[in-house]
Scaffold this motif. Structure first.
Motif, PDB file in Angstrom:
ATOM      1  N   ASP A 107      -3.704  15.352 -13.931  1.00 60.71           N
ATOM      2  CA  ASP A 107      -3.344  16.640 -14.544  1.00 60.71           C
ATOM      3  C   ASP A 107      -4.471  17.668 -14.499  1.00 60.71           C
ATOM      4  N   ASP A 108      -5.733  17.190 -14.498  1.00 57.62           N
ATOM      5  CA  ASP A 108      -6.830  18.169 -14.554  1.00 57.62           C
ATOM      6  C   ASP A 108      -7.255  18.666 -13.173  1.00 57.62           C
ATOM      7  N   PRO A 133      -6.427  22.632 -12.763  1.00 60.25           N
ATOM      8  CA  PRO A 133      -7.295  23.369 -13.697  1.00 60.25           C
ATOM      9  C   PRO A 133      -8.774  23.315 -13.287  1.00 60.25           C
ATOM     10  N   PHE A 134      -9.225  22.163 -12.764  1.00 59.46           N
ATOM     11  CA  PHE A 134     -10.618  22.072 -12.336  1.00 59.46           C
ATOM     12  C   PHE A 134     -10.876  23.022 -11.156  1.00 59.46           C
ATOM     13  N   SER A 178       0.851  22.462 -14.058  1.00 56.18           N
ATOM     14  CA  SER A 178      -0.552  22.342 -14.480  1.00 56.18           C
ATOM     15  C   SER A 178      -0.979  23.458 -15.429  1.00 56.18           C
ATOM     16  N   LYS A 195     -14.426  15.264  -8.540  1.00 55.65           N
ATOM     17  CA  LYS A 195     -15.067  16.468  -9.097  1.00 55.65           C
ATOM     18  C   LYS A 195     -16.530  16.522  -8.658  1.00 55.65           C
TER      19      LYS A 195
END
Ligand SMILES: Cc1ncc(COP(=O)(O)O)c(C=O)c1O
Length: 448
Positions: free
Chosen positions: A244-245, A248-249, A282, A209
């Motif tokens: 999992d993120d 979405p990120f 997701s 990220k």
């Protein structure tokens, strides 16, 4: 009718052999096409392929994650024959064709909002779908830059290749690809790009990220970002299931910057992971989805489905192709989707995929060459390791795959050191068990 294993040469019918065909192929076909096996395929049926001598092989490649209902499903064969007797080709640029409309209606009906009312454009392959998505994103945003991922694979033509980041081998001696693509690391927790040893995705360090943010701060101004292009599971890169993120990120980054999220479902799409599309796991929706492989039921078909408001801003003649949305390919795809629904193949992919993974996990104590086992549904990767527990070299892995061919299992690899299992979604648990047994025998034999 001449049996497929016979052909006419110089007026006489000769028995074709695998060795003859391979020799003739090597004389005339470019060596640029790498072959994972030394097998010549005379015919296919269900999860099996047969050579010209009648030997049977479990097909764990399925035409590279394509033949979802198996080889030569009688209903797909019939649908192809029926359509061939009605209309083979007319071109979408010239007029309107029912199979084209019907497959778009069907595909979008499988998607969540807003794509369930999205619009589509059909082409001939996954790479063309990816390039179409990139063109649409640039055209409607008026921006030029694209973020793609190291470990991502999007195809080999010059545009799609510019986004592919799974091996420098694909780019060798090919400077000057499509400009404007920046790569960032895919969150691969088995081989973390940030040095955080093997971990489960739920324990991911999350540094990818910060890397994306740094890229936007230092290299790609957010105002110039047209799209993020991503596979929901990195396919060719090694069947890497991200945390999992992850999606979405990326969705948040796109919403913040005004860029479009393009999800490449060419390999993951149409039920292979247990959902029609892998992004569904997701909970987010992309702006554009690239499709290929299974949607043509074994015939060449690709396409993009995008938010209707985006498609409506793409002007007439902005894109297209002579064969894109060919009626026979669309009919084969439609029949494939109908069979998958009626036979519950998404559920089967989940059940049999779990069985395959479990089989390899359970073999690990007595088969030390088995490394990490990962994947989702019937996208299963099994890393092979050497005596020191280090990833097997790609050269050795290729030898293992050739050897598996000699023992009745056809497959390809993914990532540098993994066997790739992407069979038809009709595979049964009993067949999965037999495949595990054969693979373990070969791997153990070679290790000994
Ligand atoms: C995720 C992904 N995108 C794009 C492609 C390219 O598709 P095609 O080979 O049909 O051009 C592939 C092919 O393997 C793929 O796996």
């Amino acid at each position: 009718m001449i049996h497929p294993s016979h052909e006419k040469t110089n007026g006489r019918t000769a028995q074709m052999t695998s060795a003859d065909l391979i020799a003739r192929d090597r004389a005339v076909v470019s060596p640029a096409i790498y072959r994972y096996t030394d097998i010549a395929f005379a015919r296919g049926e269900g999860v099996f392929l047969y050579d010209f001598e009648g030997n049977r092989y479990y097909d764990m490649a399925a035409g590279i994650a394509t033949m979802n209902v198996g080889h030569c499903h009688p209903r797909v064969v019939q649908a192809i024959a029926d359509q061939a007797g009605r209309l083979i080709h007319a071109a979408a640029h010239v007029g309107y064709m029912a199979p084209y409309v019907e497959i778009v209606e069907t595909l979008r009906s499988l998607m969540p909002p807003p794509l369930d009312v999205g619009k589509a454009l059909l082409v001939n392959s996954g790479s063309e779908a990816v390039e179409s998505a990139l063109k649409l994103a640039r055209a409607v945003t008026g921006r030029s830059m694209v973020l793609a991922f190291i470990d991502g694979f999007h195809g080999r033509p010059m545009g799609a290749l510019a986004a592919t980041g799974s091996s420098s081998g694909y780019r060798r001696h090919l400077g000057g690809l499509l400009a404007g693509v920046e790569h960032v690391p895919y969150p691969s927790c088995g081989r973390c790009a940030f040095g955080h040893g093997p971990r489960a995705p739920q324990d991911c360090c999350g540094q990818w990220k910060a890397f994306i943010q740094m890229t936007l701060d230092k290299l790609v101004h957010p105002d110039d970002l047209a799209a993020i292009l991503v596979e929901p599971i990195a396919g060719e890169g090694g069947y890497i299931v991200p945390p999992d993120d992850f999606l979405p990120f990326l969705r948040q980054v796109c919403d913040r910057t005004g860029a479009l999220l393009i999800v490449d479902e060419v390999q993951t799409g149409l039920g292979r992971t247990g959902r029609w599309f892998a992004f569904e796991h997701s909970g987010i929706a992309p702006d554009i989805v690239a499709l290929g492989k299974a949607i043509g039921g074994g015939l060449p078909l690709g396409g993009i489905i995008a938010r209707a408001d985006l498609m409506d801003r793409w002007w007439p003649a902005a894109h297209g192709s002579t064969f894109g949305g060919n009626p026979i390919a669309c009919r084969a795809g439609l029949e494939t989707i109908a069979i998958m629904r009626e036979e519950g193949l998404l559920e089967n992919a989940v059940r049999v995929g779990a069985r395959l993974r479990q089989g390899f996990e359970e073999a690990r104590p007595y088969a030390p060459a088995i490394g990490e086992v990962r994947g989702r549904g019937l996208m299963v990767a099994v890393d092979l390791v050497d005596r020191q527990g280090q990833p097997l070299s790609t050269d050795l892995l290729k030898q293992v795959i050739k050897s598996l061919g000699k023992h009745g299992v056809v497959m390809t690899k993914c990532g540098p050191s993994a066997l790739r299992f992407a069979p038809a979604l009709i595979l049964t648990e009993r067949q999965a068990d037999e495949v595990v047994t054969r693979v373990i025998e070969v791997v153990q034999g070679l290790a000994a």
